[in-house]
Design an enzyme around this catalytic site. Structure first.
Site, mmCIF file in Angstrom:
data_model
loop_
_atom_site.group_PDB
_atom_site.id
_atom_site.type_symbol
_atom_site.label_atom_id
_atom_site.label_comp_id
_atom_site.label_asym_id
_atom_site.label_seq_id
_atom_site.Cartn_x
_atom_site.Cartn_y
_atom_site.Cartn_z
ATOM 1 N N LYS A 133 21.084 -26.341 -20.677
ATOM 2 C CA LYS A 133 21.313 -27.575 -19.912
ATOM 3 C C LYS A 133 22.196 -28.613 -20.629
ATOM 4 C CE LYS A 133 17.337 -27.154 -16.874
ATOM 5 N NZ LYS A 133 17.927 -26.451 -15.736
ATOM 6 N N ASP A 165 10.326 -23.348 -25.167
ATOM 7 C CA ASP A 165 11.459 -23.430 -24.237
ATOM 8 C C ASP A 165 11.877 -24.893 -24.132
ATOM 9 O OD1 ASP A 165 13.080 -23.696 -21.997
ATOM 10 O OD2 ASP A 165 11.978 -22.233 -20.795
ATOM 11 N N PHE A 213 8.186 -22.766 -16.103
ATOM 12 C CA PHE A 213 9.421 -22.230 -15.527
ATOM 13 C C PHE A 213 10.338 -21.834 -16.680
ATOM 14 C CE2 PHE A 213 13.728 -22.237 -13.903
ATOM 15 C CZ PHE A 213 13.584 -21.537 -12.717
HETATM 16 N N1 PLP Z 1 13.740 -23.033 -18.828
HETATM 17 C C1 PLP Z 1 13.469 -24.245 -18.321
HETATM 18 C C2 PLP Z 1 12.380 -25.062 -18.931
HETATM 19 C C3 PLP Z 1 14.205 -24.747 -17.231
HETATM 20 O O1 PLP Z 1 13.906 -25.947 -16.720
HETATM 21 C C4 PLP Z 1 15.228 -23.949 -16.687
HETATM 22 C C5 PLP Z 1 15.994 -24.410 -15.509
HETATM 23 O O2 PLP Z 1 15.580 -25.267 -14.759
HETATM 24 C C6 PLP Z 1 15.487 -22.695 -17.253
HETATM 25 C C7 PLP Z 1 14.726 -22.274 -18.320
HETATM 26 C C8 PLP Z 1 16.584 -21.815 -16.717
HETATM 27 O O3 PLP Z 1 17.814 -22.327 -17.079
HETATM 28 P P1 PLP Z 1 19.161 -21.821 -16.355
HETATM 29 O O4 PLP Z 1 19.127 -22.298 -14.960
HETATM 30 O O5 PLP Z 1 20.277 -22.407 -17.187
HETATM 31 O O6 PLP Z 1 19.145 -20.335 -16.454
#
Ligand code: PLP
Length: 378
Positions: free
Chosen positions: A230, A201, A116
């Site tokens: 986050k 990520d 994700f």
């Molecule tokens: N990357 C990862 C691993 C995530 O868990 C998330 C959100 O859950 C995101 C990207 C996207 O982040 P945002 O909701 O701040 O755009």
């Protein structure tokens, strides 16, 4: 959405509009790594808000510079930071960076099933879960998804258009799936051999979640690019893409930008988060509490056959069930414990890094009670 309205939070506790207190074991997908309203962050924000909230990025600002310097204290390797406002934007920046790095000849990114990476179109295209992509086609081209932890599939996917490999070291939304160490070491090797970018990520795993500041520090590798969001701002919206300094020139000032990204206010908050972790030796205590929580979860697994597996790192734990977990989460909420279920069957526990052992005991007692009261489970 749960039918709950929260009005106040402190540390690992939060209160709803009726005054009911809850123990938080899932603070906003990992936003609250220091719990609610951490005191150093509150003081920093109070101070900064009276001095300078915003200044555009055609000027320098001191909290932003200090934050970039603080990152380099933690990375032990020179990185340059691009600041934005969320995880998906940080990943979008990483994808755009890789296009510049590939100089219009190489552009394809290999990502993984069950990953994700966010909900803007390019991050969504990199995401390896069709359920998030349904109804949003056409997605940007240039992404290929292979099986997680499968080196052969990665090798077979590499071609003369490939520019990078993008992954989470623990797939949070995908069910708390952990990248094998050998797999990650081989990815690093493959990236070096083929001059590919290793893009990690860290939006969910970063800022101490795995008891290291960045999850990649558990693997003995250094990525070329990694992304944060986050927990970085202690609850304020900030994202960052970090790129090894020696390749950062591929994305020159002006080629990518964000109006709000890296404002003095959010950077002061983020700086306070990182300094709290440093001063209060949060990583060491997170490791200890994480081990303690793991021990408790394993004890529950021994007691309840419905628990298939317990997996995680630091203070990011998944409890895979043989049944769907939604109703268990709802029962826990009724008893004052907030946690999450991901990928239908995986309970996800990500308490604040400074959670007390007593709070772990309380959470486990509630989970135990809920598992016990669910007749067909034990
Ligand atoms: N990357 C990862 C691993 C995530 O868990 C998330 C959100 O859950 C995101 C990207 C996207 O982040 P945002 O909701 O701040 O755009």
């Amino acid at each position: 959405k749960q039918p709950l309205v929260f009005v106040k939070g402190k540390g690992s506790y939060i209160w709803d509009v009726h005054g009911k207190k809850y123990l938080v074991f899932f603070p906003g997908w990992g936003v609250g790594n220091l719990g609610h309203c951490p005191s150093r962050v509150v003081s920093a924000v109070k101070d900064q808000v009276t001095k300078l909230i915003f200044i555009p990025n055609n000027y320098y600002n001191i909290p932003q510079a200090k934050l970039a310097r603080e990152f380099n204290y933690w990375t032990k390797y020179p990185f340059k930071a691009f600041f934005c406002n969320s995880g998906t934007e940080a990943n979008e920046a990483a994808i755009k960076f890789s296009r510049k790095f590939g100089q219009q000849k190489r552009y394809e990114i290999i990502s993984f099933k069950d990953s994700f990476h966010g909900r803007t179109l390019a991050s969504l295209a990199a995401t390896g879960q069709p359920k998030y992509q349904d109804g949003f086609s056409p997605l940007p081209a240039g992404f290929i998804t292979v099986k997680f932890n499968d080196l052969e599939q990665v090798k077979n996917a590499i071609n003369d258009k490939t520019v990078g490999i993008m992954l989470e070291l623990i797939q949070g939304e995908g069910g708390v799936n952990i990248a094998n160490k050998g797999f990650v070491l081989h990815l690093r090797q493959l990236c070096d051999e083929h001059k590919l970018l290793l893009i990690i990520d860290e939006v969910q795993t970063g800022i101490g979640r795995t008891a290291k500041m960045f999850a990649w520090q558990n693997y003995g590798i250094t990525p070329d690019v990694f992304t944060l969001a986050k927990a970085l701002g202690g609850g304020l919206p900030i994202g960052a893409m970090l790129v090894k300094k020696e390749i950062s020139e591929y994305l020159k000032p002006g080629t990518h930008a964000s109006t709000f990204g890296g404002s003095p206010l959010v950077c002061r908050a983020a700086l306070a988060v990182l300094r709290t972790i440093r001063k209060e030796k949060i990583l060491a205590s997170a490791q200890k509490t994480g081990d303690y929580l793991y021990g408790k979860l394993i004890a529950l697994k021994q007691k309840y056959e419905v628990i298939k597996e317990v997996r995680g790192m630091g203070l990011m734990w998944g409890v895979e069930l043989k049944i769907e977990g939604k109703s268990l989460v709802e029962e826990c909420i009724k008893k004052g414990l907030l946690l999450n279920c991901t990928h239908d069957t995986v309970l996800r526990l990500m308490p604040a890094l400074n959670v007390a052992k007593k709070e772990v005991d309380n959470a486990i007692d509630i989970l135990d009670e809920v598992l016990k009261l669910t007749p067909h489970l034990s």
